[in-house]
Design a protein around this motif. Structure first.
Motif: not given
Length: 112
Positions: A63-86
């Motif tokens: 899952i890519n979680v989008a980074d937003i600025d103080e106005n709630g606008v997408y900043t073209q950057q994201y943080q990635t998290v991964a979850f295993c099936g377990k």
């Protein structure tokens, strides 16, 4: 019809990869002459359990979680998290995502 079994190496045949001449370098994975990574599969780790997510774990998600600025606008950057099936099988992905978001400062902890 009997299938013949070859004792020769299958490097370079049907999607196999040739051993890299840079295999003894400090870089992770296979690298071409320009220094770019050319691996077809790069293993991931589960963000919740820190276990390696294997290629056969078909229940895993990234899952890519989008980074937003103080106005709630997408900043073209994201943080990635991964979850295993377990983690997903035990219905813990939503709790883990919330805990990771609190740790990274994406959301604030409501208990405080």
């Amino acid at each position: 019809y009997k299938r013949q079994v070859s004792t020769q190496s299958t490097w370079g045949v049907r999607g196999g990869r040739m051993p890299s001449k840079h295999s003894k370098t400090q870089q992770q994975g296979q690298v071409n002459d320009d220094g770019l990574q050319v691996d077809l599969y790069i293993p991931r780790k589960c963000s919740a359990t820190n276990q390696l997510i294997t290629a056969t774990d078909h229940a895993s998600v990234q899952i890519n979680v989008a980074d937003i600025d103080e106005n709630g606008v997408y900043t073209q950057q994201y943080q990635t998290v991964a979850f295993c099936g377990k983690v997903r099988d035990r219905a813990r992905a939503d709790v883990s995502l919330n805990l990771l978001a609190i740790q990274k400062g994406i959301i604030k902890d409501l208990k405080q």
